[in-house]
Design a protein around this motif. Structure first.
Motif, mmCIF file in Angstrom:
data_model
loop_
_atom_site.group_PDB
_atom_site.id
_atom_site.type_symbol
_atom_site.label_atom_id
_atom_site.label_comp_id
_atom_site.label_asym_id
_atom_site.label_seq_id
_atom_site.Cartn_x
_atom_site.Cartn_y
_atom_site.Cartn_z
ATOM 1 N N MET A 50 0.712 -1.242 -0.182
ATOM 2 C CA MET A 50 0.031 -0.054 -0.124
ATOM 3 C C MET A 50 0.751 1.180 0.127
ATOM 4 O O MET A 50 1.901 1.200 0.648
ATOM 5 C CB MET A 50 -0.910 0.182 1.208
ATOM 6 C CG MET A 50 -2.032 -1.092 1.189
ATOM 7 S SD MET A 50 -3.160 -0.654 2.691
ATOM 8 C CE MET A 50 -3.996 0.964 2.010
ATOM 9 N N SER A 51 0.350 2.424 -0.778
ATOM 10 C CA SER A 51 1.026 3.456 -0.453
ATOM 11 C C SER A 51 -0.279 4.539 -0.794
ATOM 12 O O SER A 51 -0.999 4.552 -1.737
ATOM 13 C CB SER A 51 2.240 3.709 -1.162
ATOM 14 O OG SER A 51 1.820 3.981 -2.810
ATOM 15 N N GLU A 52 0.056 5.530 0.017
ATOM 16 C CA GLU A 52 -0.855 6.849 -0.143
ATOM 17 C C GLU A 52 -2.460 6.433 -0.407
ATOM 18 O O GLU A 52 -3.332 6.995 -1.219
ATOM 19 C CB GLU A 52 -0.301 7.795 -1.259
ATOM 20 C CG GLU A 52 0.941 8.504 -1.033
ATOM 21 C CD GLU A 52 1.571 9.070 -2.141
ATOM 22 O OE1 GLU A 52 0.809 9.217 -3.349
ATOM 23 O OE2 GLU A 52 2.612 9.732 -2.014
ATOM 24 N N GLY A 53 -2.843 5.371 0.356
ATOM 25 C CA GLY A 53 -4.202 4.989 0.538
ATOM 26 C C GLY A 53 -4.761 4.148 -0.574
ATOM 27 O O GLY A 53 -6.001 3.726 -0.661
ATOM 28 N N GLU A 54 -3.583 3.570 -1.355
ATOM 29 C CA GLU A 54 -4.107 2.915 -2.551
ATOM 30 C C GLU A 54 -3.358 1.268 -2.430
ATOM 31 O O GLU A 54 -2.131 1.403 -1.934
ATOM 32 C CB GLU A 54 -3.601 3.273 -3.800
ATOM 33 C CG GLU A 54 -4.591 4.633 -4.007
ATOM 34 C CD GLU A 54 -4.583 5.161 -5.385
ATOM 35 O OE1 GLU A 54 -4.033 4.658 -6.464
ATOM 36 O OE2 GLU A 54 -4.922 6.433 -5.569
ATOM 37 N N VAL A 55 -3.829 0.348 -2.963
ATOM 38 C CA VAL A 55 -3.270 -0.900 -3.192
ATOM 39 C C VAL A 55 -2.340 -0.832 -4.454
ATOM 40 O O VAL A 55 -2.939 -0.585 -5.546
ATOM 41 C CB VAL A 55 -4.245 -2.052 -2.778
ATOM 42 C CG1 VAL A 55 -3.472 -3.236 -3.573
ATOM 43 C CG2 VAL A 55 -4.994 -2.298 -1.606
ATOM 44 N N ARG A 56 -1.003 -1.272 -4.204
ATOM 45 C CA ARG A 56 -0.211 -1.190 -5.306
ATOM 46 C C ARG A 56 -0.039 -2.543 -6.356
ATOM 47 O O ARG A 56 0.400 -2.528 -7.236
ATOM 48 C CB ARG A 56 1.111 -0.536 -4.946
ATOM 49 C CG ARG A 56 1.138 0.651 -4.518
ATOM 50 C CD ARG A 56 0.690 1.853 -5.131
ATOM 51 N NE ARG A 56 0.481 3.095 -4.646
ATOM 52 C CZ ARG A 56 -0.110 4.145 -5.334
ATOM 53 N NH1 ARG A 56 -0.280 3.920 -6.409
ATOM 54 N NH2 ARG A 56 0.190 5.159 -4.695
ATOM 55 N N SER A 57 -0.256 -3.637 -5.447
ATOM 56 C CA SER A 57 -0.281 -4.747 -6.002
ATOM 57 C C SER A 57 -1.330 -6.038 -5.161
ATOM 58 O O SER A 57 -1.490 -5.573 -4.012
ATOM 59 C CB SER A 57 1.090 -5.386 -6.152
ATOM 60 O OG SER A 57 1.453 -5.626 -4.525
#
Ligand code: ADP
Ligand code: MG
Length: 218
Positions: A211-218
């Motif tokens: 996760m980064s900045e409130g989003e799932v990256r993978s």
């Protein structure tokens, strides 16, 4: 087991809204051990709280075990949480004026189940806390506090355990012990979602979600 669809959460503050989660869509299988990895402020705690039936998302839906959490009445949601979900916090969150065994059975009592102190003692033995049953949290080491919190989470026989940086305040040996107990729960068929900003827990994971900045990256 867990499905998040388009989950956003913003917190109102005096300086305006802070968006902690932005349209997160993610699912986790029954029996999976998922590590949620991301820097501080990336939204891990917020995500776990929404899955724990403790925090209503601003938009989107959260389904746990086929139940759409935030379409249930708050009473039904509290019951569901008490029966199905174990939660482990970085800061332990034990009740300071109750001893270890009382802390362990408290959640079950709140869920309307009777005592079970024999079962609690067995659990404490398994967690290496049998000599600590009548101690208060202030008399315990950090590792003992977290193992008490694990006993409390396990006592209800949950289907899923959510752990928010459970080793964040522990030294290496205690961290390994805590992860080992979560791993045992997983090996016996339980679902685990563990949030961390470190790497130690990743070796236990079936899957790592970044996760980064409130989003799932993978
Ligand atoms: N109660 C709150 N009120 C306002 N902002 C919050 C609140 N809780 C968290 N936030 C903000 O939401 C973002 C995500 O926080 P959090 O979910 O705690 O992330 P993490 O657990 O990854 O550190 C951060 O920017 C944080 O400052
Ligand atoms: Mg956090």
């Amino acid at each position: 087991m867990v499905v998040l669809e388009g989950v956003s959460k913003s917190y109102p503050t005096a300086q305006g809204k802070v968006e902690a989660l932005h349209e997160v869509t993610l699912s986790m299988e029954k029996g999976e051990f998922v590590v949620l990895c991301g820097p501080s402020g990336s939204g891990k705690t917020t995500l776990l709280m929404t899955v724990a039936a403790m925090l209503h998302p601003t938009t989107g839906s959260v389904t746990v075990g086929q139940r759409n959490l935030y379409q249930m009445s708050s009473r039904a949601r509290a019951k569901f949480r008490a029966e199905r979900i174990g939660f482990i916090f970085q800061m332990f969150h034990l009740v300071p004026y109750l001893n270890v065994v009382e802390n362990v059975v408290l959640g079950a009592q709140a869920a309307g189940r009777s005592g079970g102190s024999v079962q609690a003692r067995q659990l404490l033995e398994r967690l290496g806390l049998d000599g600590r049953a009548h101690h208060r949290p202030s008399q315990l080491s950090a590792g003992e506090k977290q193992r008490t919190a694990i006993a409390r989470a396990l006592f209800n026989r949950p289907k899923i355990i959510l752990a928010d940086e459970p080793t964040g305040n522990l030294d290496g040996d205690n961290a390994t012990s805590v992860l080992g107990h979560l791993s045992d729960f997983h090996r016996n068929g339980g679902t685990v979602v563990l949030a961390t900003h470190g790497e130690r827990a990743e070796q236990y994971a079936d899957r790592v979600v970044y996760m980064s900045e409130g989003e799932v990256r993978s």
